[in-house]
Scaffold this active site. Structure first.
Site, mmCIF file in Angstrom:
data_model
loop_
_atom_site.group_PDB
_atom_site.id
_atom_site.type_symbol
_atom_site.label_atom_id
_atom_site.label_comp_id
_atom_site.label_asym_id
_atom_site.label_seq_id
_atom_site.Cartn_x
_atom_site.Cartn_y
_atom_site.Cartn_z
ATOM 1 N N TYR A 11 59.206 45.629 32.206
ATOM 2 C CA TYR A 11 58.342 45.828 33.557
ATOM 3 C C TYR A 11 57.291 46.623 33.370
ATOM 4 O O TYR A 11 56.082 45.981 33.552
ATOM 5 C CB TYR A 11 59.507 46.393 34.662
ATOM 6 C CG TYR A 11 59.091 46.753 35.662
ATOM 7 C CD1 TYR A 11 58.025 46.164 36.669
ATOM 8 C CD2 TYR A 11 59.225 48.182 36.317
ATOM 9 C CE1 TYR A 11 57.541 46.577 37.703
ATOM 10 C CE2 TYR A 11 58.830 48.499 37.527
ATOM 11 C CZ TYR A 11 57.911 47.753 38.058
ATOM 12 O OH TYR A 11 57.352 48.098 39.490
ATOM 13 N N GLY A 36 63.770 41.767 28.502
ATOM 14 C CA GLY A 36 62.204 41.502 28.985
ATOM 15 C C GLY A 36 62.521 39.867 29.218
ATOM 16 O O GLY A 36 63.327 38.964 28.790
ATOM 17 N N ASP A 51 62.897 42.354 16.543
ATOM 18 C CA ASP A 51 63.765 43.849 16.967
ATOM 19 C C ASP A 51 63.298 45.016 16.255
ATOM 20 O O ASP A 51 63.249 44.968 15.073
ATOM 21 C CB ASP A 51 65.196 43.386 17.036
ATOM 22 C CG ASP A 51 66.216 44.367 17.329
ATOM 23 O OD1 ASP A 51 65.815 45.441 17.439
ATOM 24 O OD2 ASP A 51 66.911 43.836 18.463
ATOM 25 N N PHE A 73 57.392 50.848 24.331
ATOM 26 C CA PHE A 73 58.259 50.710 25.620
ATOM 27 C C PHE A 73 59.645 50.275 25.486
ATOM 28 O O PHE A 73 60.466 49.930 26.170
ATOM 29 C CB PHE A 73 57.883 49.557 26.500
ATOM 30 C CG PHE A 73 56.412 49.988 27.019
ATOM 31 C CD1 PHE A 73 56.361 50.826 28.278
ATOM 32 C CD2 PHE A 73 55.431 49.612 26.580
ATOM 33 C CE1 PHE A 73 55.031 50.952 28.794
ATOM 34 C CE2 PHE A 73 54.155 49.757 27.001
ATOM 35 C CZ PHE A 73 54.021 50.611 28.193
ATOM 36 N N SER A 77 67.393 51.181 29.432
ATOM 37 C CA SER A 77 66.753 52.430 30.517
ATOM 38 C C SER A 77 67.630 52.278 31.774
ATOM 39 O O SER A 77 67.282 52.832 32.797
ATOM 40 C CB SER A 77 65.330 51.793 30.708
ATOM 41 O OG SER A 77 65.588 50.697 31.343
ATOM 42 N N TYR A 141 70.707 58.408 28.663
ATOM 43 C CA TYR A 141 69.352 57.755 28.846
ATOM 44 C C TYR A 141 68.554 58.740 28.784
ATOM 45 O O TYR A 141 67.514 58.730 27.688
ATOM 46 C CB TYR A 141 69.140 56.973 29.925
ATOM 47 C CG TYR A 141 67.836 56.586 30.213
ATOM 48 C CD1 TYR A 141 67.151 55.817 29.357
ATOM 49 C CD2 TYR A 141 67.069 57.219 31.438
ATOM 50 C CE1 TYR A 141 65.839 55.448 29.785
ATOM 51 C CE2 TYR A 141 65.643 56.691 31.626
ATOM 52 C CZ TYR A 141 64.882 56.116 30.866
ATOM 53 O OH TYR A 141 63.810 55.716 30.831
ATOM 54 N N ASP A 285 72.249 62.114 39.989
ATOM 55 C CA ASP A 285 71.404 62.274 40.644
ATOM 56 C C ASP A 285 70.815 63.439 40.893
ATOM 57 O O ASP A 285 71.406 64.168 41.778
ATOM 58 C CB ASP A 285 71.391 61.370 42.081
ATOM 59 C CG ASP A 285 71.142 59.854 41.871
ATOM 60 O OD1 ASP A 285 70.275 59.716 40.860
ATOM 61 O OD2 ASP A 285 71.299 59.051 42.771
HETATM 62 N N1 UDP Z 1 69.288 54.733 45.490
HETATM 63 C C1 UDP Z 1 70.353 54.736 46.817
HETATM 64 N N2 UDP Z 1 70.665 53.255 46.861
HETATM 65 C C2 UDP Z 1 70.724 52.411 45.911
HETATM 66 C C3 UDP Z 1 69.756 52.656 44.809
HETATM 67 C C4 UDP Z 1 69.193 53.823 44.357
HETATM 68 O O1 UDP Z 1 70.387 55.316 47.446
HETATM 69 O O2 UDP Z 1 71.016 51.281 46.147
HETATM 70 C C5 UDP Z 1 68.803 56.159 45.746
HETATM 71 C C6 UDP Z 1 69.151 56.736 44.237
HETATM 72 O O3 UDP Z 1 70.094 57.803 44.404
HETATM 73 C C7 UDP Z 1 67.848 57.712 44.063
HETATM 74 C C8 UDP Z 1 66.761 57.110 44.549
HETATM 75 O O4 UDP Z 1 67.474 55.658 45.238
HETATM 76 O O5 UDP Z 1 68.106 58.920 44.880
HETATM 77 C C9 UDP Z 1 65.851 56.319 43.377
HETATM 78 O O6 UDP Z 1 66.830 55.748 42.779
HETATM 79 P P1 UDP Z 1 66.542 54.700 41.549
HETATM 80 O O7 UDP Z 1 67.716 54.178 40.676
HETATM 81 O O8 UDP Z 1 65.369 53.692 42.009
HETATM 82 O O9 UDP Z 1 65.565 55.725 40.338
HETATM 83 P P2 UDP Z 1 65.967 56.905 39.658
HETATM 84 O O10 UDP Z 1 65.164 58.039 40.415
HETATM 85 O O11 UDP Z 1 67.437 56.905 39.306
HETATM 86 O O12 UDP Z 1 65.056 56.989 38.525
#
Ligand code: UDP
Length: 329
Positions: A11, A36, A51, A73, A77, A141, A285
């Protein structure tokens, strides 16, 4: 002399290749195509399916091409997968970077721009986050990305290699040409998942927790357009080519949006009601992640063009509407 982009079919990598080609650079792309897409590689880039974990494949590329600098990159991820299969992440992310750096040292290639992440910080000690703040990743990660930064640092001390690590916040949006955009399998990111609802691929979006200490209880993130991230890689490469010291930079807009606010913007952009259902929190999160990118602006001269969430979501929607199945369309 060419720029070698590892993971240039992914991406953010594919968007960076488009910006490099548009800036008139000679570009070599390496990707193993595990995550990719061959279709995402700009037709003017020279492509090698290889690779980074395979030393002979990396050596062959450095012997065939005249590489001036590397943009790296090539990594797995997905946060969730890194927690259930950590060794897959150690193998590809750290193992791959070890082999890459060995091959670079052997061939005298001494400049690397690295795709890092806000996940290196873990639960932030303050908002906005500065590069000098503590790095305590809360998932495997983020831990591997931090370790990859450290590998570049110590390789640099021993072998006079210089690196720039770019810690991205939430990458989103798509290239203005409509030719490339975000495509993950499985998709785990908020904006593409939201847009699957107006695309008829899911009937609602799940909101992971509404009991966080934020203004509406949902998580706050800093959303940054992928083309702005791509530009930062070119600036970082030029910074190294002009003799800049190894350093780390945050890349974000410095403005936080809650999950509910992002869904509302998507409703406005798509004209679809996009039903939302509150679910339990997702493990790992942090409540808020918002960048201070003052350092990148000051040192690299970075100026993000897309500072408005509606424009960013509209750019993502243009791609997803025309490619509901990603590159299969
Ligand atoms: N999120 C959500 N529902 C989803 C996917 C993500 O509520 O189906 C929330 C997730 O908990 C975070 C935010 O959206 O608070 C961004 O999540 P994402 O996975 O896009 O990116 P991250 O912050 O993990 O890098």
């Amino acid at each position: 002399m060419a720029i070698l982009v590892l993971g240039g079919a992914g991406y953010i990598g594919s968007h960076t290749v488009y910006e490099l080609i548009e800036a008139g650079r000679d570009v070599v792309v390496v990707d193993n195509l595990l995550t990719g897409f061959r279709e995402a590689v700009h037709p003017k880039a020279r492509f090698y399916q290889a690779d980074i974990r395979k030393r002979e494949e990396m050596d062959r590329i450095f012997e065939t091409e005249h590489i001036d600098g590397v943009i790296h990159f090539a990594a797995f991820s997905q946060v969730g997968e890194s927690m259930t299969n950590p060794l897959k992440y150690y193998d590809n992310n750290m193992g791959g970077t070890t082999v890459l750096l060995q091959s670079m040292v052997a061939h005298g290639v001494d400049k690397i721009v690295f795709s890092s992440t806000a996940a290196t910080y873990g639960e932030p000690e303050r908002i906005p986050i500065l590069e000098s703040d503590a790095t305590r990743p809360t998932n495997c990660y983020g831990e591997t990305k931090l370790a990859m930064e450290q590998m570049m640092k110590w390789t640099g001390v021993a072998h006079a290699m210089r690196y720039v690590a770019l810690r991205y916040f939430n990458a989103c949006g798509a290239h203005a040409s409509g030719k490339i955009g975000e495509a993950h399998d499985p998709e785990t990111h908020l904006i593409p998942l939201i847009l699957q609802v107006p695309n008829g691929r899911r009937d609602h979006i799940s909101v992971f927790g509404n009991d966080y200490p934020t203004k509406d209880g949902t998580c706050v993130r800093d959303y940054i357009h992928v083309s702005d991230l791509a530009q930062a890689h070119i600036l970082a490469l030029d910074y190294l080519m002009n003799g800049g010291e190894s350093d780390v930079f945050n890349l974000g807009n410095g403005v936080g949006f809650t999950v509910n606010e992002v869904i509302d913007v998507a409703r406005k952009v798509t004209g679809h009601p996009i039903p939302a259902e509150v679910c339990p929190r997702r493990a790992g999160d942090p409540a808020q992640l918002v960048a201070s990118s003052e350092k990148a602006k000051k040192v690299l001269g970075w100026k993000p063009k897309y500072d408005d969430l509606e424009t960013i979501v509209a750019s993502a929607w243009a791609w997803h509407r025309s490619h509901p199945n990603g590159f299969a369309d």
